[in-house]
Design a protein around this motif. Sequence first.
Motif, PDB file in Angstrom:
ATOM      1  N   SER A 141       0.849  -1.189   0.000  1.00  0.00           N
ATOM      2  CA  SER A 141       0.000   0.000   0.000  1.00  0.00           C
ATOM      3  C   SER A 141       0.881   1.233   0.000  1.00  0.00           C
ATOM      4  CB  SER A 141      -0.920   0.019   1.226  1.00  0.00           C
ATOM      5  OG  SER A 141      -0.168   0.099   2.424  1.00  0.00           O
ATOM      6  N   ARG A 142       0.313   2.325  -0.451  1.00  0.00           N
ATOM      7  CA  ARG A 142       0.963   3.635  -0.333  1.00  0.00           C
ATOM      8  C   ARG A 142       0.447   4.234   0.966  1.00  0.00           C
ATOM      9  NH1 ARG A 142       3.234   6.706  -4.723  1.00  0.00           N
ATOM     10  NH2 ARG A 142       4.084   8.638  -3.862  1.00  0.00           N
ATOM     11  N   ARG A 143       1.306   4.356   1.957  1.00  0.00           N
ATOM     12  CA  ARG A 143       0.842   4.745   3.278  1.00  0.00           C
ATOM     13  C   ARG A 143       1.932   5.424   4.081  1.00  0.00           C
ATOM     14  NH1 ARG A 143       4.736   2.153   4.887  1.00  0.00           N
ATOM     15  NH2 ARG A 143       4.846  -0.021   5.461  1.00  0.00           N
ATOM     16  N   GLU A 144       1.524   6.058   5.162  1.00  0.00           N
ATOM     17  CA  GLU A 144       2.441   6.719   6.090  1.00  0.00           C
ATOM     18  C   GLU A 144       2.465   5.933   7.390  1.00  0.00           C
ATOM     19  OE1 GLU A 144       2.240  10.545   9.056  1.00  0.00           O
ATOM     20  OE2 GLU A 144       1.213  10.693   7.121  1.00  0.00           O
ATOM     21  N   PRO A 145       3.650   5.513   7.856  1.00  0.00           N
ATOM     22  CA  PRO A 145       3.706   4.715   9.087  1.00  0.00           C
ATOM     23  C   PRO A 145       3.569   5.583  10.329  1.00  0.00           C
ATOM     24  CG  PRO A 145       5.907   5.056   8.240  1.00  0.00           C
ATOM     25  CD  PRO A 145       4.974   5.679   7.246  1.00  0.00           C
ATOM     26  N   PHE A 146       3.059   4.988  11.395  1.00  0.00           N
ATOM     27  CA  PHE A 146       2.926   5.676  12.678  1.00  0.00           C
ATOM     28  C   PHE A 146       4.060   5.341  13.643  1.00  0.00           C
ATOM     29  CE2 PHE A 146      -1.952   5.608  12.051  1.00  0.00           C
ATOM     30  CZ  PHE A 146      -1.887   6.792  11.326  1.00  0.00           C
ATOM     31  N   GLN A 147       4.891   4.359  13.309  1.00  0.00           N
ATOM     32  CA  GLN A 147       5.959   3.981  14.211  1.00  0.00           C
ATOM     33  C   GLN A 147       7.220   3.675  13.429  1.00  0.00           C
ATOM     34  OE1 GLN A 147       3.556   0.697  15.843  1.00  0.00           O
ATOM     35  NE2 GLN A 147       5.189  -0.703  15.226  1.00  0.00           N
ATOM     36  N   ALA A 148       8.346   3.623  14.124  1.00  0.00           N
ATOM     37  CA  ALA A 148       9.650   3.477  13.486  1.00  0.00           C
ATOM     38  C   ALA A 148      10.114   2.030  13.434  1.00  0.00           C
ATOM     39  CB  ALA A 148      10.686   4.325  14.217  1.00  0.00           C
ATOM     40  N   SER A 149       9.211   1.108  13.599  1.00  0.00           N
ATOM     41  CA  SER A 149       9.551  -0.303  13.506  1.00  0.00           C
ATOM     42  C   SER A 149       8.359  -1.043  12.919  1.00  0.00           C
ATOM     43  CB  SER A 149       9.887  -0.871  14.891  1.00  0.00           C
ATOM     44  OG  SER A 149       8.806  -0.667  15.777  1.00  0.00           O
ATOM     45  N   SER A 150       8.595  -2.272  12.505  1.00  0.00           N
ATOM     46  CA  SER A 150       7.509  -3.065  11.930  1.00  0.00           C
ATOM     47  C   SER A 150       6.423  -3.296  12.971  1.00  0.00           C
ATOM     48  CB  SER A 150       8.037  -4.423  11.457  1.00  0.00           C
ATOM     49  OG  SER A 150       9.096  -4.265  10.534  1.00  0.00           O
ATOM     50  N   PRO A 151       5.167  -2.990  12.667  1.00  0.00           N
ATOM     51  CA  PRO A 151       4.100  -3.323  13.617  1.00  0.00           C
ATOM     52  C   PRO A 151       4.032  -4.840  13.812  1.00  0.00           C
ATOM     53  CG  PRO A 151       3.302  -1.890  11.861  1.00  0.00           C
ATOM     54  CD  PRO A 151       4.650  -2.369  11.441  1.00  0.00           C
ATOM     55  N   LEU A 152       3.652  -5.258  14.980  1.00  0.00           N
ATOM     56  CA  LEU A 152       3.473  -6.690  15.194  1.00  0.00           C
ATOM     57  C   LEU A 152       2.385  -7.209  14.258  1.00  0.00           C
ATOM     58  CD1 LEU A 152       3.649  -6.954  19.082  1.00  0.00           C
ATOM     59  CD2 LEU A 152       5.229  -7.999  17.448  1.00  0.00           C
ATOM     60  N   PRO A 153       2.609  -8.321  13.574  1.00  0.00           N
ATOM     61  CA  PRO A 153       1.568  -8.884  12.727  1.00  0.00           C
ATOM     62  C   PRO A 153       0.265  -9.051  13.503  1.00  0.00           C
ATOM     63  CG  PRO A 153       3.635  -9.989  12.299  1.00  0.00           C
ATOM     64  CD  PRO A 153       3.876  -9.088  13.474  1.00  0.00           C
ATOM     65  N   GLY A 154      -0.827  -8.731  12.820  1.00  0.00           N
ATOM     66  CA  GLY A 154      -2.128  -8.741  13.467  1.00  0.00           C
ATOM     67  C   GLY A 154      -2.588  -7.366  13.900  1.00  0.00           C
ATOM     68  N   THR A 155      -1.672  -6.372  13.885  1.00  0.00           N
ATOM     69  CA  THR A 155      -2.056  -5.008  14.205  1.00  0.00           C
ATOM     70  C   THR A 155      -3.005  -4.497  13.130  1.00  0.00           C
ATOM     71  OG1 THR A 155       0.094  -4.582  15.238  1.00  0.00           O
ATOM     72  CG2 THR A 155      -1.219  -2.657  14.614  1.00  0.00           C
ATOM     73  N   PRO A 156      -4.178  -3.992  13.486  1.00  0.00           N
ATOM     74  CA  PRO A 156      -5.080  -3.457  12.462  1.00  0.00           C
ATOM     75  C   PRO A 156      -4.388  -2.374  11.640  1.00  0.00           C
ATOM     76  CG  PRO A 156      -6.225  -3.662  14.558  1.00  0.00           C
ATOM     77  CD  PRO A 156      -4.772  -3.935  14.835  1.00  0.00           C
ATOM     78  N   PHE A 157      -4.644  -2.366  10.348  1.00  0.00           N
ATOM     79  CA  PHE A 157      -3.957  -1.446   9.436  1.00  0.00           C
ATOM     80  C   PHE A 157      -4.055  -0.005   9.918  1.00  0.00           C
ATOM     81  CE2 PHE A 157      -3.671   1.384   5.806  1.00  0.00           C
ATOM     82  CZ  PHE A 157      -2.577   0.888   5.109  1.00  0.00           C
ATOM     83  N   HIS A 158      -5.246   0.418  10.331  1.00  0.00           N
ATOM     84  CA  HIS A 158      -5.460   1.821  10.679  1.00  0.00           C
ATOM     85  C   HIS A 158      -4.940   2.173  12.077  1.00  0.00           C
ATOM     86  CE1 HIS A 158      -7.665   2.445   7.004  1.00  0.00           C
ATOM     87  NE2 HIS A 158      -8.344   1.345   7.248  1.00  0.00           N
ATOM     88  N   ASP A 159      -4.346   1.199  12.762  1.00  0.00           N
ATOM     89  CA  ASP A 159      -3.614   1.479  13.993  1.00  0.00           C
ATOM     90  C   ASP A 159      -2.120   1.616  13.732  1.00  0.00           C
ATOM     91  OD1 ASP A 159      -5.847   1.545  15.598  1.00  0.00           O
ATOM     92  OD2 ASP A 159      -5.630  -0.513  16.322  1.00  0.00           O
ATOM     93  N   ALA A 160      -1.707   1.340  12.512  1.00  0.00           N
ATOM     94  CA  ALA A 160      -0.283   1.369  12.184  1.00  0.00           C
ATOM     95  C   ALA A 160       0.058   2.343  11.060  1.00  0.00           C
ATOM     96  CB  ALA A 160       0.195  -0.032  11.795  1.00  0.00           C
TER      97      ALA A 160
END
Length: 650
Positions: free
Chosen positions: A254-273
């Motif tokens: 996806s074309r997106r902007e991340p909210f954190q500086a590391s890979s979100p844990l798998p299972g994190t809802p997209f719109h929380d990351a």
Amino acid sequence: MLAFVRSVAILLTLSGLFGSAQAQAREDNAPQFVGTGSCAQCHESEVKSWQSSHHALAWTEPSDETVDGDFDGSEFVQLGRTSRFFRQDGAFYIETDDFKDGTTTFQVMGVGGIAPLQQYLIETEPGRLQSFDVVWDQIRKEWYHLYPSQELPPEDGFHWSGPYKNWNARCAECHSTDFQKNYSLRDRKYQSAWSEIGVGCEACHGPGEAHLAWAKQETVGESPFPGVNEKGLLVEFSPDNAQTEIQQCAACHSRREPFQASSPLPGTPFHDAYRLALLREGLYHPDGQILDEVYVYGSFLQSKMHQSGVRCSDCHEPHSGQLRAEGNAMCTQCHSPAGNSGFPSLTMKNYDDPAHHFHETGSEAAQCVSCHMIERTYMGIDGRRDHSFRVPRPDVSSKAGTPNACTDCHQDKTAEWAAEELEARFPDSRHRDPHFGEVFASARKGTAGIGENLLAIANQPTYPAIVRATALDLLMRNADPALAERAGNLLGDPDPLVRSAAVATQRNALPETAARNIARALDDPAKAVRIAAARQLLTLPRGQSSALSSDPAQSATREWQQSLAAKSDFPETHMSLGGTALAMRNPRAAVSAFEEVTRLDPQLAEAWVFLVRIHLAQQNLAAAEFALQKGLVQNPENEDLLTLKNQFFR
């Protein structure tokens, strides 16, 4: 530099947050990553399928087995700049004069991708990996430049050594497993870390420590790891829930902007990351077709496939990444007279037939994808198909200036010709109704009085959420207080994309209305909405300051601060910080932020303009003139800078 860090820290009340941006993403008692090798002990066939996949080869160590480019002394010359590729003592090197320090030799530290091209990663300073723009064409077996028409100086942000080509910030998260950027704003250095290069098992299934304990029967009763299922996994891909899988894939596709500086844990809802890019000008055509490289998810959200519950693995085998069938057989596993019991809304019909496609059976033109998944080429040779799975609409092309599959092939014909042909061949088609793309095209042009039409699209529940959110995004240019208040009703929409966009429209509402609606969004279930609300707090007048002091406001603002801290190596982050500082009437912090922008990307002329204007407002003519001179050196033809020069420094 220290003054800059202090200004940003004061501005965002971050104190130690910049130094610990990675810590937000991991709980102390979360399971640990154990590596794909541990998975292979039980899941041998899945790992075997994965080993030759694009995921496995997304990032590899350089070796005779992984490097396909010609490193036997070959040279490549582009616009007078020469790069030489050679081996020495078992290592691979690139010597290039396309660098700020002149001719420099770099050791290849990593290999990016496998096909149809292969990129090479070099370290311009300890820890800072850059993706070199001269890459290897796996088809023609030759070197080529990704952007052959660009003649960028090494100081340009888009030069291969600049921030937009930085592997740590822009690429590594989706080419590795458990990536942690570890960027220090104080000394502007990276100490990135990862569990595994390449997209391994745990990049999708989550850290395996608890699962291994379950498999070895070491865990009896309640697991010591919070959030895991009965098998010790953080994420479970269920046949009853397509969204878990789709959003996991979307994290990278996806074309997106991340909210954190590391890979979100798998299972994190997209719109929380992440914050997903909408159908904006420059990324998509007005009707939602792909224009720039947008990586699938935004297109797929527009499709009837998505609305009907189709998931990525219905077409793509998840471990090998290969299509489940070749050619039209891929589509006819559902779109056929037999249909598919998993999707009862399908029309059971023979689509793979000249009576439907009107082309010679077996020809390229008769392929389903030729009409319903047009292809666009990126990175010079990499063809990507539009996953919105749309019916060709040449009638919309003639009104909105959009492409269509018919004239993609019949380039000697017009959109009007194609529309007439389709009307003759499909006289009863329902695909001639007004299209949102016509309204979006008008809104992009600034057509007056379009607001009601945009709000009508946003309120239409049959439209995909990304279309409705884009209508709200465009509405911000066209909304009066009454329209903005009505748009605020969509803060109760089921989809976080729509709610996020609805929050942004409140900048045009009356202050009391805006404060009420923003406050409502501050404790939204989705982080993307909460951060959108925190951003809008700055637009409220001081008379509505009570909204700023609530617990949800403080919490949402902290999340926004953390998301900015996670991207402190992005020029665009410091543009945002500068704008925030101006809104907070903190010119010192604004100057620090815009100066950081000009250091990272000297060609971002808007930052120079802000610096000049701030210094002028403070009656510091010497600083204003100095900033103007520096800006014009980097952007000698920029109209805004030239206007300032003529207006104040003639």
